[in-house]
Design an enzyme around this catalytic site. Sequence first.
Site, PDB file in Angstrom:
ATOM      1  N   ASP A  10       0.590  -1.078  -0.061  1.00 49.22           N
ATOM      2  CA  ASP A  10      -0.039  -0.212   0.092  1.00 49.22           C
ATOM      3  C   ASP A  10       0.990   1.287  -0.008  1.00 49.22           C
ATOM      4  OD1 ASP A  10      -2.583   1.526   0.394  1.00 49.22           O
ATOM      5  OD2 ASP A  10      -1.696   1.739   2.624  1.00 49.22           O
ATOM      6  N   ASP A  12      -0.431   5.041   0.876  1.00 50.69           N
ATOM      7  CA  ASP A  12      -0.766   5.844   1.857  1.00 50.69           C
ATOM      8  C   ASP A  12      -0.697   5.249   3.262  1.00 50.69           C
ATOM      9  OD1 ASP A  12      -1.195   8.606   0.555  1.00 50.69           O
ATOM     10  OD2 ASP A  12      -2.699   7.556  -0.442  1.00 50.69           O
ATOM     11  N   LYS A 152      -8.574  -4.788  -3.955  1.00 47.85           N
ATOM     12  CA  LYS A 152      -7.042  -5.211  -4.182  1.00 47.85           C
ATOM     13  C   LYS A 152      -6.744  -6.284  -4.270  1.00 47.85           C
ATOM     14  CE  LYS A 152      -5.542  -0.741  -1.984  1.00 47.85           C
ATOM     15  NZ  LYS A 152      -4.577  -0.400  -0.776  1.00 47.85           N
ATOM     16  N   ASP A 175      -2.506  -0.517   5.502  1.00 46.32           N
ATOM     17  CA  ASP A 175      -2.918   0.098   6.855  1.00 46.32           C
ATOM     18  C   ASP A 175      -4.443   0.362   6.970  1.00 46.32           C
ATOM     19  OD1 ASP A 175      -2.986   2.415   4.867  1.00 46.32           O
ATOM     20  OD2 ASP A 175      -2.999   3.607   6.710  1.00 46.32           O
TER      21      ASP A 175
END
Length: 225
Positions: A10, A12, A152, A175
């Site tokens: 990931d 961000d 995803k 996250d």
Amino acid sequence: MTDAPPLVLDIDGTLTRPEGGIDPRVFEPVRDWPAPVVLATGKAFPYPVALCTFIPIEERVIAENGGIAHVNDEVLVHGDRQRTTAAIEAFQDAGGDLGWGDVDLVNRWRETEVAIRLDADEELLREVAAEHGLEVVDTGYAFHLKQPDMSKGLMLERVAERMGYEPSAFVAIGDSENDVSTFERAGRSFAPANADERALAAADVVLEGAHADGTLDTLARLRAE
């Protein structure tokens, strides 16, 4: 390390500093990782492609929460932007606001979903989404209006196949709620300390370090195995 696992990362909250922006410390370990790296994000398609270019690594990306990907010179599209556009028009007709101003750079290059600021009318947004058979995902940075069969993790299955891997060969770091589907398919998953509740619950390992600190610790740990 002789058999480095491929990574699905990931961006961000995972490759960034607490105050936002890419933490430049991640460039070298990601660039020098001795196995393929896939960047998987909720951001619009051009953003992870650009990040790959500037690291630099091969442009293997999953963008827009699994709506679109690039691997081996192939663009894979799953999401249908027309469905989300119709829902957003209904949201705006009912008084909703995407919140990005007149020049919407967040959605300008987005092909398969729509992102809405977190201070938008969430109740109205979820109501409209339900009416159009769509779902709302809260990534902690924006609400994403998307198809329910788009994630995803599902796109990782397609990307991994084209790379000659099983999804379970990957190590995932993320996250947010939108990383849970990746965690479910990867062989191992790590969540930095700043992760939201769903990501923390789904991860195999919850890290002491937050944001890029947690990711850097994980990469160092994996290299030492």
